[in-house]
Design a protein around this motif. Sequence first.
Motif, PDB file in Angstrom:
ATOM      1  N   MET A 269       0.815  -1.219   0.000  1.00 62.05           N
ATOM      2  CA  MET A 269       0.000   0.000   0.000  1.00 62.05           C
ATOM      3  C   MET A 269       0.845   1.263   0.000  1.00 62.05           C
ATOM      4  N   LYS A 270       2.080   1.157   0.469  1.00 59.58           N
ATOM      5  CA  LYS A 270       2.966   2.329   0.428  1.00 59.58           C
ATOM      6  C   LYS A 270       3.224   2.763  -1.004  1.00 59.58           C
ATOM      7  N   THR A 271       3.157   1.797  -1.934  1.00 61.99           N
ATOM      8  CA  THR A 271       3.339   2.099  -3.358  1.00 61.99           C
ATOM      9  C   THR A 271       2.012   2.355  -4.049  1.00 61.99           C
ATOM     10  N   SER A 272       1.058   1.438  -3.843  1.00 63.00           N
ATOM     11  CA  SER A 272      -0.208   1.511  -4.586  1.00 63.00           C
ATOM     12  C   SER A 272      -1.129   2.619  -4.095  1.00 63.00           C
ATOM     13  N   HIS A 273      -1.068   2.955  -2.798  1.00 61.00           N
ATOM     14  CA  HIS A 273      -1.964   3.956  -2.221  1.00 61.00           C
ATOM     15  C   HIS A 273      -1.186   4.904  -1.312  1.00 61.00           C
ATOM     16  N   SER A 274      -0.056   5.390  -1.832  1.00 57.67           N
ATOM     17  CA  SER A 274       0.826   6.219  -1.017  1.00 57.67           C
ATOM     18  C   SER A 274       0.171   7.533  -0.590  1.00 57.67           C
ATOM     19  N   GLY A 275      -0.743   8.062  -1.396  1.00 60.08           N
ATOM     20  CA  GLY A 275      -1.393   9.328  -1.063  1.00 60.08           C
ATOM     21  C   GLY A 275      -2.621   9.190  -0.203  1.00 60.08           C
ATOM     22  N   CYS A 276      -3.000   7.965   0.097  1.00 54.57           N
ATOM     23  CA  CYS A 276      -4.213   7.699   0.883  1.00 54.57           C
ATOM     24  C   CYS A 276      -3.881   7.754   2.381  1.00 54.57           C
ATOM     25  N   THR A 277      -4.680   8.472   3.140  1.00 50.39           N
ATOM     26  CA  THR A 277      -4.511   8.529   4.592  1.00 50.39           C
ATOM     27  C   THR A 277      -5.104   7.265   5.201  1.00 50.39           C
ATOM     28  N   LYS A 278      -4.339   6.594   6.051  1.00 52.92           N
ATOM     29  CA  LYS A 278      -4.757   5.289   6.552  1.00 52.92           C
ATOM     30  C   LYS A 278      -4.876   5.304   8.078  1.00 52.92           C
ATOM     31  N   PHE A 279      -5.969   4.741   8.565  1.00 52.36           N
ATOM     32  CA  PHE A 279      -6.166   4.527   9.997  1.00 52.36           C
ATOM     33  C   PHE A 279      -6.188   3.023  10.229  1.00 52.36           C
ATOM     34  N   ILE A 280      -5.350   2.553  11.135  1.00 50.76           N
ATOM     35  CA  ILE A 280      -5.259   1.115  11.410  1.00 50.76           C
ATOM     36  C   ILE A 280      -5.554   0.862  12.884  1.00 50.76           C
ATOM     37  N   ILE A 281      -6.716   0.263  13.153  1.00 52.42           N
ATOM     38  CA  ILE A 281      -7.022  -0.212  14.504  1.00 52.42           C
ATOM     39  C   ILE A 281      -6.475  -1.630  14.608  1.00 52.42           C
ATOM     40  N   ALA A 282      -5.703  -1.889  15.626  1.00 51.86           N
ATOM     41  CA  ALA A 282      -5.058  -3.189  15.709  1.00 51.86           C
ATOM     42  C   ALA A 282      -4.914  -3.645  17.149  1.00 51.86           C
ATOM     43  N   GLN A 283      -4.751  -4.951  17.304  1.00 47.37           N
ATOM     44  CA  GLN A 283      -4.427  -5.532  18.598  1.00 47.37           C
ATOM     45  C   GLN A 283      -2.922  -5.691  18.745  1.00 47.37           C
ATOM     46  N   ARG A 284      -2.252  -5.982  17.622  1.00 47.56           N
ATOM     47  CA  ARG A 284      -0.820  -6.254  17.637  1.00 47.56           C
ATOM     48  C   ARG A 284      -0.025  -4.981  17.361  1.00 47.56           C
ATOM     49  N   ILE A 285       0.979  -4.719  18.154  1.00 47.88           N
ATOM     50  CA  ILE A 285       1.856  -3.578  17.905  1.00 47.88           C
ATOM     51  C   ILE A 285       2.551  -3.722  16.560  1.00 47.88           C
ATOM     52  N   SER A 286       2.832  -4.955  16.147  1.00 48.10           N
ATOM     53  CA  SER A 286       3.479  -5.166  14.848  1.00 48.10           C
ATOM     54  C   SER A 286       2.657  -4.586  13.700  1.00 48.10           C
ATOM     55  N   SER A 287       1.343  -4.480  13.886  1.00 44.82           N
ATOM     56  CA  SER A 287       0.471  -3.959  12.828  1.00 44.82           C
ATOM     57  C   SER A 287       0.621  -2.458  12.641  1.00 44.82           C
ATOM     58  N   VAL A 288       1.079  -1.756  13.678  1.00 45.87           N
ATOM     59  CA  VAL A 288       1.145  -0.293  13.618  1.00 45.87           C
ATOM     60  C   VAL A 288       2.551   0.247  13.869  1.00 45.87           C
ATOM     61  N   ARG A 289       3.499  -0.638  14.012  1.00 47.68           N
ATOM     62  CA  ARG A 289       4.861  -0.239  14.389  1.00 47.68           C
ATOM     63  C   ARG A 289       5.445   0.799  13.440  1.00 47.68           C
ATOM     64  N   ASP A 290       5.139   0.684  12.140  1.00 43.32           N
ATOM     65  CA  ASP A 290       5.704   1.591  11.141  1.00 43.32           C
ATOM     66  C   ASP A 290       4.821   2.802  10.874  1.00 43.32           C
ATOM     67  N   ALA A 291       3.748   2.980  11.637  1.00 42.31           N
ATOM     68  CA  ALA A 291       2.841   4.104  11.420  1.00 42.31           C
ATOM     69  C   ALA A 291       3.546   5.429  11.698  1.00 42.31           C
ATOM     70  N   ASP A 292       3.122   6.469  10.986  1.00 42.71           N
ATOM     71  CA  ASP A 292       3.668   7.808  11.224  1.00 42.71           C
ATOM     72  C   ASP A 292       3.299   8.305  12.612  1.00 42.71           C
ATOM     73  N   LYS A 293       2.118   7.881  13.067  1.00 47.58           N
ATOM     74  CA  LYS A 293       1.622   8.309  14.377  1.00 47.58           C
ATOM     75  C   LYS A 293       0.810   7.173  14.969  1.00 47.58           C
ATOM     76  N   ILE A 294       0.996   6.935  16.256  1.00 47.95           N
ATOM     77  CA  ILE A 294       0.226   5.915  16.967  1.00 47.95           C
ATOM     78  C   ILE A 294      -0.521   6.593  18.107  1.00 47.95           C
ATOM     79  N   LEU A 295      -1.820   6.341  18.181  1.00 42.77           N
ATOM     80  CA  LEU A 295      -2.636   6.840  19.284  1.00 42.77           C
ATOM     81  C   LEU A 295      -2.930   5.679  20.223  1.00 42.77           C
ATOM     82  N   VAL A 296      -2.649   5.856  21.484  1.00 43.98           N
ATOM     83  CA  VAL A 296      -2.991   4.852  22.492  1.00 43.98           C
ATOM     84  C   VAL A 296      -4.182   5.390  23.268  1.00 43.98           C
ATOM     85  N   LEU A 297      -5.310   4.658  23.210  1.00 38.93           N
ATOM     86  CA  LEU A 297      -6.521   5.094  23.880  1.00 38.93           C
ATOM     87  C   LEU A 297      -6.700   4.359  25.204  1.00 38.93           C
ATOM     88  N   GLY A 298      -7.260   5.080  26.164  1.00 39.18           N
ATOM     89  CA  GLY A 298      -7.594   4.497  27.449  1.00 39.18           C
ATOM     90  C   GLY A 298      -8.739   5.281  28.070  1.00 39.18           C
TER      91      GLY A 298
END
Length: 335
Positions: A269-298
């Motif tokens: 997706m970094k190539t095919s949809h590089s201009g698309c803003t992406k939100f990733i809700i995940a259980q695994r940190i590995s899923s969001v480790r490379d995100a530009d920004k991570i929000l931790v909710l509590g």
Amino acid sequence: QKQGSNLVMNLGFSHQVNIPDTEDCTIVWQDPNHFTVTGIDKQKVGQYAAEIRAKKPPEPYKGKGIRYEGEVVKHKEPKQPARAEGRVEYRHVSYRYKLGSGDPVLDDISFTAEPGQTVGILGETGSGKSTLVNLLPRLYDVTDGQILVDGIDVRDYAIHDLRKRVAVVLQETILFSGTIRENIKWGKPDATDEEIIAAAKAAQAHDFIMELPNQYDTELGQRGVNVSGGQKQRISIARALIQNPNIIIFDDSTSAVDSLTEKRIRQAMKTSHSGCTKFIIAQRISSVRDADKILVLGGGKIVAEGNHKYLMETSKEYQEILASQMKKGVMADGE
């Protein structure tokens, strides 16, 4: 005549009911036989009740006791941005369920996602992760504050225009009876074969599809019973990617996919949809480790915000999530 696209959005699946002279309305099921409709008048609800009832929730949702969560009011004079880029800004957003206890599900949430950025969202069950992103395409509306897409309040968009800009991929994937090709094209009915294949490749679905006897013309049973959970999720991701949206939301939508395939999807997706803003809700940190920004909710609040490196150095909550996953054998990429 206009056709109404009635999305049973609270349940994570959708059906269309063609209602003349209606731009958009929402059906929310309380149970498999009782529903609430907003966006059209009562007389028209009665006229089309039989057709609506025929679109009742599929088996996995029966008996869930889904409650009505509020109505979305259409803007009489909708606006459009000068440029559609996918910039998202939450300004002091709070949300309370109308029929709930009155305690906020989200409380004073503020952050910005720039065009093309990836925002990861982590938090324990009940922390408000899904509610946070469901407010973006107006599955329901904020109680307080504002959400802006490209500088315009989401409530000022024509609702069908907003939802063209925002694609959602849910954990509970619903596929329709028909071929794999038809299921992917549901995201873009006029898509070419080249576009279908490109979306499937980005979603890491192409290879397993080509191994099937009829490849893209393979017939899927109702709800995709003849493919695995991970394969269903990848077809669903392809269906969202083919829309080429400005914003895409992944709501724990790779939970049935192995870590290596998930990483390949993110890289593609970094190539095919590089201009698309992406939100990733995940259980695994590995899923969001490379995100530009991570929000931790509590507790409905943002308790930590930053990239992986920054949170590893500054956030006790993030460190605890990582330690817990490492203890369970759910390792973050690169750790």
